[in-house]
Design an enzyme around this catalytic site. Sequence first.
Site, PDB file in Angstrom:
ATOM      1  N   CYS A 106     -11.151  -1.782  13.948  1.00  0.00           N
ATOM      2  CA  CYS A 106     -11.429  -3.213  14.112  1.00  0.00           C
ATOM      3  C   CYS A 106     -11.630  -3.610  15.566  1.00  0.00           C
ATOM      4  CB  CYS A 106     -10.301  -4.041  13.510  1.00  0.00           C
ATOM      5  SG  CYS A 106      -9.989  -3.697  11.771  1.00  0.00           S
ATOM      6  N   SER A 133      -7.349   1.789  -2.845  1.00  0.00           N
ATOM      7  CA  SER A 133      -6.101   1.060  -3.044  1.00  0.00           C
ATOM      8  C   SER A 133      -6.418  -0.321  -3.606  1.00  0.00           C
ATOM      9  CB  SER A 133      -5.352   0.920  -1.711  1.00  0.00           C
ATOM     10  OG  SER A 133      -4.269   0.017  -1.836  1.00  0.00           O
ATOM     11  N   GLU A 178     -16.178 -11.012   2.660  1.00  0.00           N
ATOM     12  CA  GLU A 178     -14.986 -10.744   1.851  1.00  0.00           C
ATOM     13  C   GLU A 178     -14.364 -12.020   1.301  1.00  0.00           C
ATOM     14  OE1 GLU A 178     -10.825  -8.234   2.279  1.00  0.00           O
ATOM     15  OE2 GLU A 178     -11.508  -9.433   3.975  1.00  0.00           O
ATOM     16  N   GLU A 209     -13.322 -13.053  -6.561  1.00  0.00           N
ATOM     17  CA  GLU A 209     -11.917 -12.839  -6.922  1.00  0.00           C
ATOM     18  C   GLU A 209     -10.948 -13.284  -5.831  1.00  0.00           C
ATOM     19  OE1 GLU A 209     -13.439  -8.847  -5.258  1.00  0.00           O
ATOM     20  OE2 GLU A 209     -14.214 -10.516  -6.448  1.00  0.00           O
ATOM     21  N   GLU A 251       0.823  -1.215   0.000  1.00  0.00           N
ATOM     22  CA  GLU A 251       0.000   0.000   0.000  1.00  0.00           C
ATOM     23  C   GLU A 251       0.855   1.262   0.000  1.00  0.00           C
ATOM     24  OE1 GLU A 251      -4.233   1.072   1.844  1.00  0.00           O
ATOM     25  OE2 GLU A 251      -2.744   0.494   3.356  1.00  0.00           O
TER      26      GLU A 251
END
Length: 517
Positions: free
Chosen positions: A381, A188, A230, A235, A147
């Site tokens: 989180c 990102s 997720e 993908e 990142e």
Amino acid sequence: MSKHLFSDIRIPIEADNPAIKRIEELCIKCGQCRRVCENDIAVGRLYNLESTGDIPICIHCGQCANICPVNSITEVYEYQKVAEAINDPNKIVIFSTSPSVRVALGEEFGLIPGSFVEGQMVTALRALGGNYILDTNFAADLTIMEEAAELVERITKKTRPLPQFTSCCPAWVKFVETFYPEMIPNLSSVKSPIGMQGPTIKTYFAKENHIDPRKIVNVAVTPCTAKKFEIRRPEMNSSASYSKMLELRDMDYVITTRELAKWMKKEGINLNALSSSKYDKLMGAASGAGIIFGNTGGVMEAAVRTAYYVIAGENPPENLFDLKPVRGMDGIRQADLNIGDISIKLAVAHGTANAQILLEKIKSGEASYDFIEVMTCRGGCIGGGGQPKTTVPMSDEIRSQRIAALYNKDKSQFLRLSYENPDIKRVYRNFYGKPLSDLSGQLLHTTYLDRSMSLGEKGMIKKSGQENEKVEHNIPDSGKRKFRCKVCGYIYQGDSLPENYKCPLCGVGADQFEELN
């Protein structure tokens, strides 16, 4: 008439939601779930069921579960499936633990909020039958390497638009995909730490340990319910294409902090009675930068440390190890950073309602930034939808104690920079080559979907501080039947949906489409 009862009082939850579920007989119709979804998360006020064909919009953050006083809303449990895998002699179960779990799990066993129980947690996972216990903080460091490199390229080479948004939070990513798809290029391209941990285990770790990837069952232990969504994104199977084993998924299961505690108690494992043990090698070392990923502002702070090194060629000054402007519990925070002759404007938001305020300011030209961290859950989180419900509602005092535990651990670490992590150096030297390499692009980076179609042909968007505004989506009225992909929202028009049809956006089959009325 809607199939979702009492939707004016509570949030509707679809039966096939992979992250959360409602136990109908426990619901007391208190309205708390709708309030948090509308006020803190914003999703509940950005659509209506009439526009969406009676299909709820959910970003899977689980804050409705956190706020539910009677546990009518909970995460979708997966620990039973993990237990089945452990009992299968042909499977190798690998647990990877997120940073925030270790400062909250103790609360389920009577410890004070913020108790750091990393060693006991590792021992508990071994007692449950895990073959390997790894640290997702390793992948947090890996995320920072990619990142920060991407951010420096955007700033210096103008490769992609600014600001660059962090992409670690899957609920935030889905929020952008659904309500602000025009901002997708600003996300990102790096996967989240869990998104990186999965394929790295099934490629690099498997190779180094001479393990058949098909035997590996990857389990993420995380504070986040949205991770359950997720890991099921189409993908998230890059290890399959790399290994030419098409049945592989990068990460197989997600269990939350609450789930882990529930499972431990079911098996008679008392955290307080356990001794401390260490993570397995190769993907077990982590820097302090990886540790602070668990709280709001932590990703920003970790990335800045490495970005400074990439630009200046030297370690960051002491003040960047205590970047106070991006810390704290304000909903939106900002800072200005100078690295040589490069000026970088930073912002942090937690709670997607706050993020929406930033998005609207950026779109209107009122504000301009280079790098923005967004976490859906208040506090980051550490306040995730799968964390212990020590108080209902969760208090900022508890959030702050968990945050302090992560910062204190970072401060006590000899290793506080992602690029100095010896396991990170090794994985690049022996496998990925360098950040933004072709192989890291294949396994560690991703793409996103425009999900705005899921809002319906006349989706109702309620802008921050504005009157309701109807947004017309370009689905021409051809007079033909319309079928919508339940995964990504793509609309197919025709007399009928071919039996062997595959969605051109996400690749799922015809069985994942439903006809719109």
